[in-house]
Motif scaffolding. Sequence first.
Motif, PDB file in Angstrom:
ATOM      1  N   CYS A 145      50.886  42.386  37.771  1.00 42.20           N
ATOM      2  CA  CYS A 145      49.921  41.648  36.966  1.00 42.20           C
ATOM      3  C   CYS A 145      49.997  42.123  35.518  1.00 42.20           C
ATOM      4  O   CYS A 145      50.373  43.258  35.238  1.00 42.20           O
ATOM      5  CB  CYS A 145      48.499  41.805  37.505  1.00 42.20           C
ATOM      6  SG  CYS A 145      47.879  43.489  37.488  1.00 42.20           S
ATOM      7  N   LEU A 146      49.658  41.220  34.626  1.00 47.09           N
ATOM      8  CA  LEU A 146      49.651  41.520  33.197  1.00 47.09           C
ATOM      9  C   LEU A 146      48.474  40.802  32.556  1.00 47.09           C
ATOM     10  O   LEU A 146      48.324  39.591  32.712  1.00 47.09           O
ATOM     11  CB  LEU A 146      50.956  41.054  32.537  1.00 47.09           C
ATOM     12  CG  LEU A 146      50.997  41.159  31.009  1.00 47.09           C
ATOM     13  CD1 LEU A 146      50.993  42.614  30.569  1.00 47.09           C
ATOM     14  CD2 LEU A 146      52.219  40.434  30.458  1.00 47.09           C
ATOM     15  N   ALA A 147      47.619  41.553  31.882  1.00 48.20           N
ATOM     16  CA  ALA A 147      46.499  40.951  31.157  1.00 48.20           C
ATOM     17  C   ALA A 147      47.001  40.464  29.812  1.00 48.20           C
ATOM     18  O   ALA A 147      47.407  41.261  28.965  1.00 48.20           O
ATOM     19  CB  ALA A 147      45.376  41.965  30.984  1.00 48.20           C
ATOM     20  N   ASP A 148      47.000  39.159  29.621  1.00 48.29           N
ATOM     21  CA  ASP A 148      47.448  38.531  28.372  1.00 48.29           C
ATOM     22  C   ASP A 148      46.199  38.242  27.545  1.00 48.29           C
ATOM     23  O   ASP A 148      45.584  37.179  27.648  1.00 48.29           O
ATOM     24  CB  ASP A 148      48.202  37.240  28.698  1.00 48.29           C
ATOM     25  CG  ASP A 148      48.941  36.690  27.494  1.00 48.29           C
ATOM     26  OD1 ASP A 148      49.032  37.407  26.479  1.00 48.29           O
ATOM     27  OD2 ASP A 148      49.402  35.537  27.558  1.00 48.29           O
ATOM     28  N   LEU A 149      45.788  39.222  26.732  1.00 45.56           N
ATOM     29  CA  LEU A 149      44.486  39.184  26.061  1.00 45.56           C
ATOM     30  C   LEU A 149      44.584  38.727  24.615  1.00 45.56           C
ATOM     31  O   LEU A 149      45.618  38.892  23.958  1.00 45.56           O
ATOM     32  CB  LEU A 149      43.850  40.578  26.122  1.00 45.56           C
ATOM     33  CG  LEU A 149      43.670  41.166  27.532  1.00 45.56           C
ATOM     34  CD1 LEU A 149      43.216  42.604  27.425  1.00 45.56           C
ATOM     35  CD2 LEU A 149      42.678  40.346  28.322  1.00 45.56           C
ATOM     36  N   LYS A 150      43.451  38.218  24.117  1.00 44.29           N
ATOM     37  CA  LYS A 150      43.389  37.838  22.707  1.00 44.29           C
ATOM     38  C   LYS A 150      43.273  39.067  21.820  1.00 44.29           C
ATOM     39  O   LYS A 150      43.770  39.103  20.711  1.00 44.29           O
ATOM     40  CB  LYS A 150      42.197  36.906  22.477  1.00 44.29           C
ATOM     41  CG  LYS A 150      42.324  35.559  23.158  1.00 44.29           C
ATOM     42  CD  LYS A 150      41.112  34.679  22.893  1.00 44.29           C
ATOM     43  CE  LYS A 150      41.266  33.324  23.574  1.00 44.29           C
ATOM     44  NZ  LYS A 150      40.074  32.464  23.334  1.00 44.29           N
ATOM     45  N   LEU A 264      36.946  37.254  31.597  1.00 43.45           N
ATOM     46  CA  LEU A 264      35.647  37.096  30.937  1.00 43.45           C
ATOM     47  C   LEU A 264      35.713  37.491  29.467  1.00 43.45           C
ATOM     48  O   LEU A 264      35.045  36.900  28.620  1.00 43.45           O
ATOM     49  CB  LEU A 264      34.599  37.948  31.658  1.00 43.45           C
ATOM     50  CG  LEU A 264      34.244  37.510  33.089  1.00 43.45           C
ATOM     51  CD1 LEU A 264      33.264  38.499  33.707  1.00 43.45           C
ATOM     52  CD2 LEU A 264      33.659  36.103  33.086  1.00 43.45           C
ATOM     53  N   GLU A 265      36.519  38.519  29.147  1.00 40.16           N
ATOM     54  CA  GLU A 265      36.611  38.994  27.769  1.00 40.16           C
ATOM     55  C   GLU A 265      37.558  38.142  26.923  1.00 40.16           C
ATOM     56  O   GLU A 265      37.806  38.451  25.755  1.00 40.16           O
ATOM     57  CB  GLU A 265      37.059  40.460  27.728  1.00 40.16           C
ATOM     58  CG  GLU A 265      38.409  40.734  28.364  1.00 40.16           C
ATOM     59  CD  GLU A 265      38.305  41.117  29.833  1.00 40.16           C
ATOM     60  OE1 GLU A 265      39.104  41.972  30.261  1.00 40.16           O
ATOM     61  OE2 GLU A 265      37.432  40.576  30.525  1.00 40.16           O
ATOM     62  N   GLY A 266      38.067  37.067  27.521  1.00 43.17           N
ATOM     63  CA  GLY A 266      38.988  36.199  26.799  1.00 43.17           C
ATOM     64  C   GLY A 266      40.424  36.487  27.183  1.00 43.17           C
ATOM     65  O   GLY A 266      40.792  37.615  27.496  1.00 43.17           O
ATOM     66  N   GLY A 267      41.226  35.469  27.181  1.00 42.35           N
ATOM     67  CA  GLY A 267      42.608  35.657  27.575  1.00 42.35           C
ATOM     68  C   GLY A 267      42.815  35.366  29.053  1.00 42.35           C
ATOM     69  O   GLY A 267      41.936  34.819  29.734  1.00 42.35           O
ATOM     70  N   GLU A 268      43.973  35.743  29.550  1.00 42.72           N
ATOM     71  CA  GLU A 268      44.353  35.416  30.914  1.00 42.72           C
ATOM     72  C   GLU A 268      44.994  36.611  31.609  1.00 42.72           C
ATOM     73  O   GLU A 268      45.518  37.513  30.963  1.00 42.72           O
ATOM     74  CB  GLU A 268      45.347  34.250  30.905  1.00 42.72           C
ATOM     75  CG  GLU A 268      44.828  32.983  30.248  1.00 42.72           C
ATOM     76  CD  GLU A 268      45.930  31.978  29.985  1.00 42.72           C
ATOM     77  OE1 GLU A 268      45.650  30.772  30.068  1.00 42.72           O
ATOM     78  OE2 GLU A 268      47.067  32.418  29.682  1.00 42.72           O
ATOM     79  N   LYS A 269      44.938  36.586  32.906  1.00 44.67           N
ATOM     80  CA  LYS A 269      45.609  37.592  33.721  1.00 44.67           C
ATOM     81  C   LYS A 269      46.713  36.891  34.499  1.00 44.67           C
ATOM     82  O   LYS A 269      46.457  35.955  35.262  1.00 44.67           O
ATOM     83  CB  LYS A 269      44.625  38.253  34.681  1.00 44.67           C
ATOM     84  CG  LYS A 269      45.234  39.385  35.508  1.00 44.67           C
ATOM     85  CD  LYS A 269      44.159  40.017  36.377  1.00 44.67           C
ATOM     86  CE  LYS A 269      44.710  41.207  37.153  1.00 44.67           C
ATOM     87  NZ  LYS A 269      43.657  41.835  37.981  1.00 44.67           N
ATOM     88  N   LEU A 270      47.940  37.323  34.279  1.00 40.83           N
ATOM     89  CA  LEU A 270      49.096  36.740  34.955  1.00 40.83           C
ATOM     90  C   LEU A 270      49.408  37.564  36.197  1.00 40.83           C
ATOM     91  O   LEU A 270      49.466  38.800  36.136  1.00 40.83           O
ATOM     92  CB  LEU A 270      50.311  36.729  34.027  1.00 40.83           C
ATOM     93  CG  LEU A 270      50.097  36.179  32.612  1.00 40.83           C
ATOM     94  CD1 LEU A 270      51.408  36.216  31.821  1.00 40.83           C
ATOM     95  CD2 LEU A 270      49.524  34.772  32.648  1.00 40.83           C
TER      96      LEU A 270
END
Length: 285
Positions: A145-150, A264-270
Amino acid sequence: MEVGPTKDVQRILECPVCTSVPLAPIFNCSKGHIICGKCRPLTRKCGLCESNFTDSRNYVLEKIVEASSIACEFRDEGCDLILRGNEFQQHIETCEFGHIRCIYGNLKNCNDSLLKMGDYLKHLQGVHNLKELPNRDGKFFHVYCLADLKKPVSIARTMSCINSDKVWCGTHVKFDRNDFFTRTLFRKDVFHFSLCIIGSEMDAAKYNVRMFFKRPDDDEKSSFFDITVPVITIKKAGKEILESMHCMLTKTMLKNSCQVKRLLEGGEKLIWQVNYNILRSKPTG
């Protein structure tokens, strides 16, 4: 004159600091004890007699080493080569049985540990918490998994950062009595996937690995990407792996095909799954 490759002779020749066969330049202390050129800048006083080291070269010993037949210093790790002194340094720098610098650098107080090949797995398990996965005839899978955050925040626990690169901690499997582990990193919007063997180039050449990528919730037969690449020796550093044949996927390619969850904090989790299958290479000739 040729000196035989005996342990007694090598013990007499060895540098008292690094205990390796000294190569030119070799220096003396004021009472005649030696030190190799590699160790000379590291200490001022002789460890045997506390006398100061001098800039006086031991040319006689340099000639003796050059004319000697010397067993590789990694003979206990499996290298059976015996070399002339003037060939020794070049071989030591490239010997496949030589020490390995840990790929995880300074993580968890590793301090770029330099390890014997026989100690490397224990180091990865103890220091870097490398886990062993069960496999069935070389087949296993791992979910990434990778958190693709703003905004940049702490990413998943399975991620670490080395010189701005994101690196997943590896997983370990045993197959054919050999130790393999995954190496996965994300650099400049490109994912790099490879499988390493704790062994030499010759050991690695015996295997390939098939990788196929899928969503974790898809059925077993579905995959959006499938590739077979050579297994890579653990002796190769990260830069060498990037220059070798391995699997590369851009973030766009992966994002279009993996499971995506909003954060919730924005962005996506792949989230995606890689199925690995270790294959024995077919003999050539």
